[in-house]
Design a protein around this motif. Structure first.
Motif, PDB file in Angstrom:
ATOM      1  N   LEU A  73      38.382  39.462  58.202  1.00  0.00           N
ATOM      2  CA  LEU A  73      38.703  38.673  57.263  1.00  0.00           C
ATOM      3  C   LEU A  73      37.553  38.303  56.544  1.00  0.00           C
ATOM      4  CD1 LEU A  73      41.007  36.657  56.348  1.00  0.00           C
ATOM      5  CD2 LEU A  73      39.978  34.705  58.007  1.00  0.00           C
ATOM      6  N   ASP A  74      36.377  38.215  56.989  1.00  0.00           N
ATOM      7  CA  ASP A  74      35.357  37.927  56.053  1.00  0.00           C
ATOM      8  C   ASP A  74      35.174  38.926  54.652  1.00  0.00           C
ATOM      9  OD1 ASP A  74      34.812  35.803  57.581  1.00  0.00           O
ATOM     10  OD2 ASP A  74      33.318  36.793  58.870  1.00  0.00           O
ATOM     11  N   ASP A  75      35.357  40.370  55.008  1.00  0.00           N
ATOM     12  CA  ASP A  75      35.382  41.233  54.006  1.00  0.00           C
ATOM     13  C   ASP A  75      36.220  40.962  53.039  1.00  0.00           C
ATOM     14  OD1 ASP A  75      33.220  42.647  55.440  1.00  0.00           O
ATOM     15  OD2 ASP A  75      34.657  43.823  56.340  1.00  0.00           O
ATOM     16  N   MET A  76      37.494  40.828  53.301  1.00  0.00           N
ATOM     17  CA  MET A  76      38.496  40.377  52.382  1.00  0.00           C
ATOM     18  C   MET A  76      38.258  39.143  51.547  1.00  0.00           C
ATOM     19  SD  MET A  76      42.193  41.445  53.967  1.00  0.00           S
ATOM     20  CE  MET A  76      42.270  40.084  55.392  1.00  0.00           C
ATOM     21  N   VAL A  77      37.766  38.066  52.349  1.00  0.00           N
ATOM     22  CA  VAL A  77      37.257  36.716  51.587  1.00  0.00           C
ATOM     23  C   VAL A  77      36.310  37.177  50.491  1.00  0.00           C
ATOM     24  CG1 VAL A  77      36.328  34.519  51.847  1.00  0.00           C
ATOM     25  CG2 VAL A  77      38.370  35.400  53.461  1.00  0.00           C
ATOM     26  N   ALA A  78      35.275  38.049  50.946  1.00  0.00           N
ATOM     27  CA  ALA A  78      34.027  38.254  50.033  1.00  0.00           C
ATOM     28  C   ALA A  78      34.490  38.886  48.862  1.00  0.00           C
ATOM     29  CB  ALA A  78      33.117  38.969  50.729  1.00  0.00           C
ATOM     30  N   HIS A  79      35.613  39.715  49.054  1.00  0.00           N
ATOM     31  CA  HIS A  79      35.943  40.398  47.797  1.00  0.00           C
ATOM     32  C   HIS A  79      36.755  39.278  46.880  1.00  0.00           C
ATOM     33  CE1 HIS A  79      34.779  44.230  49.785  1.00  0.00           C
ATOM     34  NE2 HIS A  79      34.846  44.694  48.588  1.00  0.00           N
ATOM     35  N   LEU A  80      37.728  38.587  47.404  1.00  0.00           N
ATOM     36  CA  LEU A  80      38.354  37.747  46.864  1.00  0.00           C
ATOM     37  C   LEU A  80      37.864  36.648  45.914  1.00  0.00           C
ATOM     38  CD1 LEU A  80      41.538  37.233  49.354  1.00  0.00           C
ATOM     39  CD2 LEU A  80      41.727  38.448  47.024  1.00  0.00           C
ATOM     40  N   GLU A  81      36.409  36.493  46.465  1.00  0.00           N
ATOM     41  CA  GLU A  81      35.637  35.349  46.187  1.00  0.00           C
ATOM     42  C   GLU A  81      35.107  35.870  44.587  1.00  0.00           C
ATOM     43  OE1 GLU A  81      33.680  32.674  49.717  1.00  0.00           O
ATOM     44  OE2 GLU A  81      32.644  34.790  49.172  1.00  0.00           O
ATOM     45  N   GLN A  82      35.123  36.960  44.357  1.00  0.00           N
ATOM     46  CA  GLN A  82      34.666  37.632  43.129  1.00  0.00           C
ATOM     47  C   GLN A  82      35.644  37.383  41.956  1.00  0.00           C
ATOM     48  OE1 GLN A  82      32.634  41.675  43.167  1.00  0.00           O
ATOM     49  NE2 GLN A  82      33.859  41.589  44.855  1.00  0.00           N
ATOM     50  N   ILE A  83      37.011  36.978  42.357  1.00  0.00           N
ATOM     51  CA  ILE A  83      38.025  36.735  40.968  1.00  0.00           C
ATOM     52  C   ILE A  83      37.794  35.344  40.482  1.00  0.00           C
ATOM     53  CG2 ILE A  83      40.386  36.567  40.731  1.00  0.00           C
ATOM     54  CD1 ILE A  83      40.852  38.035  43.349  1.00  0.00           C
ATOM     55  N   ASP A  84      37.883  35.435  39.312  1.00  0.00           N
ATOM     56  CA  ASP A  84      37.808  34.232  38.306  1.00  0.00           C
ATOM     57  C   ASP A  84      39.271  33.570  38.299  1.00  0.00           C
ATOM     58  OD1 ASP A  84      37.802  32.427  36.653  1.00  0.00           O
ATOM     59  OD2 ASP A  84      36.704  33.495  34.991  1.00  0.00           O
ATOM     60  N   PHE A  85      39.682  33.046  39.150  1.00  0.00           N
ATOM     61  CA  PHE A  85      40.992  32.425  39.356  1.00  0.00           C
ATOM     62  C   PHE A  85      41.492  31.566  38.091  1.00  0.00           C
ATOM     63  CE2 PHE A  85      40.239  32.613  43.934  1.00  0.00           C
ATOM     64  CZ  PHE A  85      40.852  33.655  44.281  1.00  0.00           C
ATOM     65  N   ARG A  86      40.180  30.861  37.475  1.00  0.00           N
ATOM     66  CA  ARG A  86      40.647  30.122  36.403  1.00  0.00           C
ATOM     67  C   ARG A  86      41.144  31.051  35.020  1.00  0.00           C
ATOM     68  NH1 ARG A  86      39.991  26.781  39.939  1.00  0.00           N
ATOM     69  NH2 ARG A  86      42.414  27.383  39.876  1.00  0.00           N
ATOM     70  N   ALA A  87      40.343  32.064  35.055  1.00  0.00           N
ATOM     71  CA  ALA A  87      40.660  32.943  33.890  1.00  0.00           C
ATOM     72  C   ALA A  87      42.213  33.792  34.494  1.00  0.00           C
ATOM     73  CB  ALA A  87      39.761  33.936  33.826  1.00  0.00           C
ATOM     74  N   LEU A  88      42.451  33.871  35.512  1.00  0.00           N
ATOM     75  CA  LEU A  88      43.554  34.645  35.970  1.00  0.00           C
ATOM     76  C   LEU A  88      44.792  33.771  35.610  1.00  0.00           C
ATOM     77  CD1 LEU A  88      44.749  37.110  37.495  1.00  0.00           C
ATOM     78  CD2 LEU A  88      44.458  35.895  39.553  1.00  0.00           C
ATOM     79  N   GLU A  89      44.564  32.472  35.744  1.00  0.00           N
ATOM     80  CA  GLU A  89      45.856  31.620  35.366  1.00  0.00           C
ATOM     81  C   GLU A  89      46.476  31.850  33.908  1.00  0.00           C
ATOM     82  OE1 GLU A  89      45.379  27.508  36.206  1.00  0.00           O
ATOM     83  OE2 GLU A  89      44.346  27.714  37.924  1.00  0.00           O
ATOM     84  N   ASP A  90      45.342  32.343  33.117  1.00  0.00           N
ATOM     85  CA  ASP A  90      45.676  32.413  31.600  1.00  0.00           C
ATOM     86  C   ASP A  90      46.343  33.752  31.343  1.00  0.00           C
ATOM     87  OD1 ASP A  90      45.031  29.673  31.055  1.00  0.00           O
ATOM     88  OD2 ASP A  90      42.837  30.372  30.559  1.00  0.00           O
ATOM     89  N   PHE A  91      46.341  34.719  32.418  1.00  0.00           N
ATOM     90  CA  PHE A  91      46.709  35.967  32.401  1.00  0.00           C
ATOM     91  C   PHE A  91      48.172  36.197  31.548  1.00  0.00           C
ATOM     92  CE2 PHE A  91      49.693  39.415  33.984  1.00  0.00           C
ATOM     93  CZ  PHE A  91      48.723  40.380  33.384  1.00  0.00           C
ATOM     94  N   GLY A  92      48.380  36.729  30.581  1.00  0.00           N
ATOM     95  CA  GLY A  92      49.468  37.324  29.761  1.00  0.00           C
ATOM     96  C   GLY A  92      50.064  36.167  29.005  1.00  0.00           C
ATOM     97  N   ARG A  93      49.327  34.938  28.864  1.00  0.00           N
ATOM     98  CA  ARG A  93      49.689  34.006  28.161  1.00  0.00           C
ATOM     99  C   ARG A  93      49.112  34.015  26.653  1.00  0.00           C
ATOM    100  NH1 ARG A  93      49.638  28.878  32.026  1.00  0.00           N
ATOM    101  NH2 ARG A  93      51.256  29.756  33.586  1.00  0.00           N
TER     102      ARG A  93
END
Length: 185
Positions: free
Chosen positions: A165-185
């Motif tokens: 689980l720690d490996d998956m979390v470490a990779h997910l932590e790299q995602i800019d969720f705020r920027a992702l929210e604006d995807f496609g808008r």
């Protein structure tokens, strides 16, 4: 005034180099004008497919890079599987490293994501279904080691198949969720 603007836009010169999307949309307009409704629908469906692929290319930019010692293989065919789910955009990558292998999938703007929003958008309901993992201030449902989260009410992220689980979390932590929210808008 509105009619003048529409007329001006219709008479405006088109770019010298058209692409497949504008070609399909133009063909749809021509077919509609000729009363060929089925052909117009086919052209619109093709343009929609191309636009979804273009949008999906942008979504794959949000897939995290592989951490040191890991590799990432992006699945270019994941968009084609969305047709039976109502369309939308998708991106997927498989990560392989010293402690195993897992897949991160992102899906946006399709009916399946909307159906899961009732669960993943409600922290109390998520907590009744399993453990909540917090990743960069976002809630992810931990269902026996597989993680699912909803970003901006319309983008589903799933990390599945990992032994650690720690490996998956470490990779997910790299995602800019705020920027992702604006995807496609």
């Amino acid at each position: 005034m509105r009619a003048t603007l529409i007329a001006a836009l219709c008479l405006a010169p088109l770019p010298a180099t058209a692409d497949d999307i504008t070609d399909a949309l133009s063909a749809a307009i021509d077919a509609y004008g000729e009363g060929e409704i089925g052909d117009a629908l086919d052209e619109i469906a093709y343009a929609t497919q191309l636009l979804n692929a273009l949008q999906a290319a942008g979504l794959s930019d949000f897939l995290p890079e592989a951490l040191p010692g890991w590799t990432r293989e992006v699945n270019p065919d994941v968009v084609s599987s969305l047709g039976f789910m109502g369309g939308g955009a998708a991106a997927e990558a498989t990560y392989s490293g010293p402690t195993g292998r897992f897949t991160i999938t992102m899906m946006a703007d399709n009916p399946m994501v909307l159906s899961m929003a009732a669960v993943l958008g409600n922290s109390a309901l998520m907590a009744s279904m399993g453990q909540i993992e917090r990743i960069n201030r976002e809630n992810f449902l931990n269902d026996n080691g597989d993680l699912s989260g909803l970003i901006g009410g319309r983008i589903l992220i799933q990390a599945e198949g990992g032994d650690n689980l720690d490996d998956m979390v470490a990779h997910l932590e790299q995602i800019d969720f705020r920027a992702l929210e604006d995807f496609g808008r």
